[in-house]
Design an enzyme around this catalytic site. Sequence first.
Site: not given
Length: 446
Positions: A70, A122
């Site tokens: 990710c 993130h």
Amino acid sequence: MRLTTCLSFFLLLSSWLHAAAPKPNIVFIIADDLGWADVAMHGGSAPTPHLDKLAKEGLELTHHYVAPVCSPTRTGLMTGRCWSRFGVTTPQNERALRWDTTTLPRALKSVGYETCLTGKWHLGSNPEWGPNHFGFDHSYGSLAGGVGPWDHHYKKGAHMETWHRDEKLLKEEGHVTDLITQEACGWLAARKKDAPFFLYVPFTAVHLPIKEPQEWLAKVPAGITGELARHYAACVMHLDDAVGQIVATLEKNGQRQNTLIVFTSDNGGSTAENNGQAYPPDDYPSGPLPGNNTPLRNEKGSVYEGGTRVACIASWPEKLKAGKHDAPVQIIDWMPTFCGLAGFKPEKDLKWDGVNLWPQLAEGASPPARTLYTVAPGFKSRSLRCDPWKLVVHGADEKAKFELYDILADPNERTDLAAQKSDELAVMKERLNVMAKADKDAVAND
């Protein structure tokens, strides 16, 4: 004289019309760990009518590549560069980007865009490293990675409390997919009407841990059996409905005709354990996730196709013809593409690895020859696609193992031709070395 006057008038009119053309709105929706075959248009068992409709009416990019995990994919989207240039190869809570990085939202803001992120960031899990520090006017969701769907907690540790609005931590009730969707639709309804916008919606679905509302479990087809399989299918369906809500909001607000929507995933599907010990307990259904990348090889974390080739749809009424685009493209291409559409011209070389896709997507230009470079967590594996070949490398230096695939004839990577194609292997190795030279040249050490 008359001819000259008329010609001047038409040139001025053409220039005025071109200048007056409104900048497009951009909505970029990214799922988390959504497998190639988790969606109905690729044979998935869970119905996804809204994505099916987007694909039918829009353009499906059939060879769209991302990073194996990710944070790297998000780094590529935000910068137009390979994530390895920033030393980002794993999911990470440390700040990923230098403070002076020209990010996608910063570039768009400089030419008049309003910018919003609702979902998973993130790229730095401390509030002082959050989205508002990198070009977003408004941000909401998880500063860290995927969270528990009901308690909105990240993994146990320093960043477990991560749910925020504009980098201020908060607690809310509700399912994570609903909250992200409500924030996105609410922002669309409340924003200024005269400015173009960039809305980035990185959902946490279908990332573990998964636990869906009863109303969505009740809609899962009876043929899907097993508790976790049904929760997973419900999660996919819930995500699909969320996409439908965002599209409906654009239509209701009269924004759809001038909005480019892109939907994709951050990496391939996962078979990790759903109720791992990393998250606070919440009675999650147990077992390995049924992420489906069929017929592609392998899964999340891998540089094989199952880890990096993901579903992708681009939709803009009257601007993009319905159909399929089969040339290889990568997540790093979207920043150059969006910046080109928005009229952003960088003052310095941003060292983009990506290219502006618009001429080939909308104007029928022949796709240029591409060399797509992919780095897996910890630089332990890498791949290079330069049609018709794909090179896969495991390890480094004298211990490195090389595999070579004819990716056009063998898209599922079943037959390693490295031993038979020594000349082609040597050429691909040299191309890999050239691509790797820029790695870590923008490490966030300021």
